[in-house]
Scaffold this motif. Structure first.
Motif, PDB file in Angstrom:
ATOM      1  N   GLN A 124     -21.911   3.412 -64.608  1.00  0.00           N
ATOM      2  CA  GLN A 124     -20.830   3.478 -65.606  1.00  0.00           C
ATOM      3  C   GLN A 124     -19.723   4.459 -65.195  1.00  0.00           C
ATOM      4  O   GLN A 124     -18.545   4.244 -65.494  1.00  0.00           O
ATOM      5  CB  GLN A 124     -21.398   3.884 -66.969  1.00  0.00           C
ATOM      6  CG  GLN A 124     -22.147   5.188 -66.911  1.00  0.00           C
ATOM      7  CD  GLN A 124     -22.863   5.551 -68.201  1.00  0.00           C
ATOM      8  OE1 GLN A 124     -22.269   5.539 -69.258  1.00  0.00           O
ATOM      9  NE2 GLN A 124     -24.142   5.887 -68.104  1.00  0.00           N
ATOM     10  N   TYR A 156     -21.454  -6.808 -69.678  1.00  0.00           N
ATOM     11  CA  TYR A 156     -20.674  -5.568 -69.569  1.00  0.00           C
ATOM     12  C   TYR A 156     -20.812  -4.710 -70.819  1.00  0.00           C
ATOM     13  O   TYR A 156     -20.665  -3.508 -70.760  1.00  0.00           O
ATOM     14  CB  TYR A 156     -19.200  -5.894 -69.329  1.00  0.00           C
ATOM     15  CG  TYR A 156     -18.897  -6.090 -67.850  1.00  0.00           C
ATOM     16  CD1 TYR A 156     -18.507  -5.016 -67.059  1.00  0.00           C
ATOM     17  CD2 TYR A 156     -19.023  -7.329 -67.243  1.00  0.00           C
ATOM     18  CE1 TYR A 156     -18.239  -5.167 -65.701  1.00  0.00           C
ATOM     19  CE2 TYR A 156     -18.755  -7.501 -65.894  1.00  0.00           C
ATOM     20  CZ  TYR A 156     -18.374  -6.414 -65.125  1.00  0.00           C
ATOM     21  OH  TYR A 156     -18.120  -6.560 -63.783  1.00  0.00           O
ATOM     22  N   LEU A 159     -23.760  -2.628 -70.867  1.00  0.00           N
ATOM     23  CA  LEU A 159     -23.931  -2.877 -69.437  1.00  0.00           C
ATOM     24  C   LEU A 159     -25.399  -3.225 -69.160  1.00  0.00           C
ATOM     25  O   LEU A 159     -26.302  -2.482 -69.535  1.00  0.00           O
ATOM     26  CB  LEU A 159     -23.528  -1.619 -68.653  1.00  0.00           C
ATOM     27  CG  LEU A 159     -23.409  -1.777 -67.145  1.00  0.00           C
ATOM     28  CD1 LEU A 159     -22.341  -2.812 -66.775  1.00  0.00           C
ATOM     29  CD2 LEU A 159     -23.084  -0.441 -66.491  1.00  0.00           C
TER      30      LEU A 159
END
Ligand code: HSE
Length: 308
Positions: A124, A156, A159
């Motif tokens: 991330q 996404y 995630l």
């Protein structure tokens, strides 16, 4: 506590033909090599010891720094670091130059700090580096750069990264024509909408590719390495694309397409010998278009970044 660390972070192939923004894999070489050293005060400095790579003048736009800042902010740390680049993938090459730097810096500092976060959690932060470089926080380069192998970005938000098993004898050929394509520009030319027919073809292929990798079914991998959405548009930025791809297929590659947003092209083969032959054929064809190019043949990188 260690004061400095030197790491390698791999180049990556994103999209893998049919998996725009959702699939990528890591290479054993080339990659970025950086050294990170603690500073006595907060803040960042970047030293460039690479031969020919120019960095953004503003240190705060450097993908390695942007990612590192996001990581340190998350930890609530005000530590400062000096980052020295010893070798660097050429920016705008299509093999994950910005992501290798982003992955390298967060990996290095996470190691220096005694691994407060798991490797998956670093993705991330490296994505923030991508956002600074390409305008979009896509994960299909940084995830394989940090985790190694093939990684599927199943979602996404949140995630969700899935590591995909693949056959041991899979080799990748990369041809990098010496022209520069910025990911940001290569994204702007894409169509915003697609037809249902193309969507059906594309999701059949991405599912087929994942199944082929997991089963070690080379013909299925080959049949699935097809992109009806992105490649027809972006290939116009690569002189000789159709001919070079044809040369790869004629010389035994399972499939070939654009690596990431280009201009590099990749081909997958089921042996080292074939991958080398494919490299020769692709290089020769590019040369007919009078474009200088470099080739790499690499096994898939299982490990991701490593301490040197
Ligand atoms: N998925 C990204 C793109 C990869 O194609 O724009 C960039 O390397």
């Amino acid at each position: 506590m260690k004061e400095s660390i030197r790491v390698f972070s791999p180049a990556t192939v994103a999209n893998v033909a049919c998996g725009f923004d959702v699939l990528g894999f890591a290479l054993e070489s080339p990659g970025d090599e950086i050294e990170v050293r603690r500073r006595d005060e907060p803040g960042f400095t970047v030293i460039n010891k690479t031969a020919d790579t120019v960095f953004p003048g503003d240190v705060n736009k450097n993908t390695a720094v942007v990612s590192l800042k996001a990581y340190l902010e998350h930890l609530g740390s005000e530590d400062g670091f000096e980052i020295t680049f010893h070798s660097k993938i050429k920016p705008g090459s299509g093999i994950g130059s910005s992501s290798a730097s982003a992955a390298a810096s967060v990996f290095a500092v996470n190691e220096l700090l005694g691994r407060p976060l798991a490797q998956t959690d670093l993705v991330q932060f490296a994505m923030q580096g991508e956002k600074a470089a390409a305008g979009v926080a896509h994960a299909d380069n940084v995830a394989p750069a940090l985790l190694g192998g093939f990684v599927l970005v199943r979602s996404y938000d949140p995630l969700d990264l899935i590591q995909i098993p693949y056959p041991e004898e899979l080799y990748c050929t990369i041809i990098h024509p010496q022209i520069e394509v910025k990911t940001e520009d290569a994204r702007k030319i894409l169509r915003k909408g697609i037809t249902l027919k193309d969507a059906v073809t594309q999701w059949g292929n991405i599912a087929g590719l994942i199944a082929g990798l997991m089963k070690g079914d080379y013909p299925l991998i080959g049949r699935s390495l097809k992109d009806v959405i992105i490649e027809p548009i972006r290939s116009m930025l690569i002189p000789g694309f159709d001919e070079v791809k044809e040369a790869a297929l004629a010389n035994g590659a399972l499939g070939a397409s654009i690596s990431g947003s280009g201009p590099s092209m990749f081909a997958l083969s089921s042996s080292l010998e074939t991958a080398q032959q494919v490299a020769q054929a692709m290089t020769k064809t590019f040369s007919q278009f009078e474009i200088e190019n470099h080739s790499y043949v690499s096994k898939i990188n299982k490990q991701g970044p490593k301490i040197l």
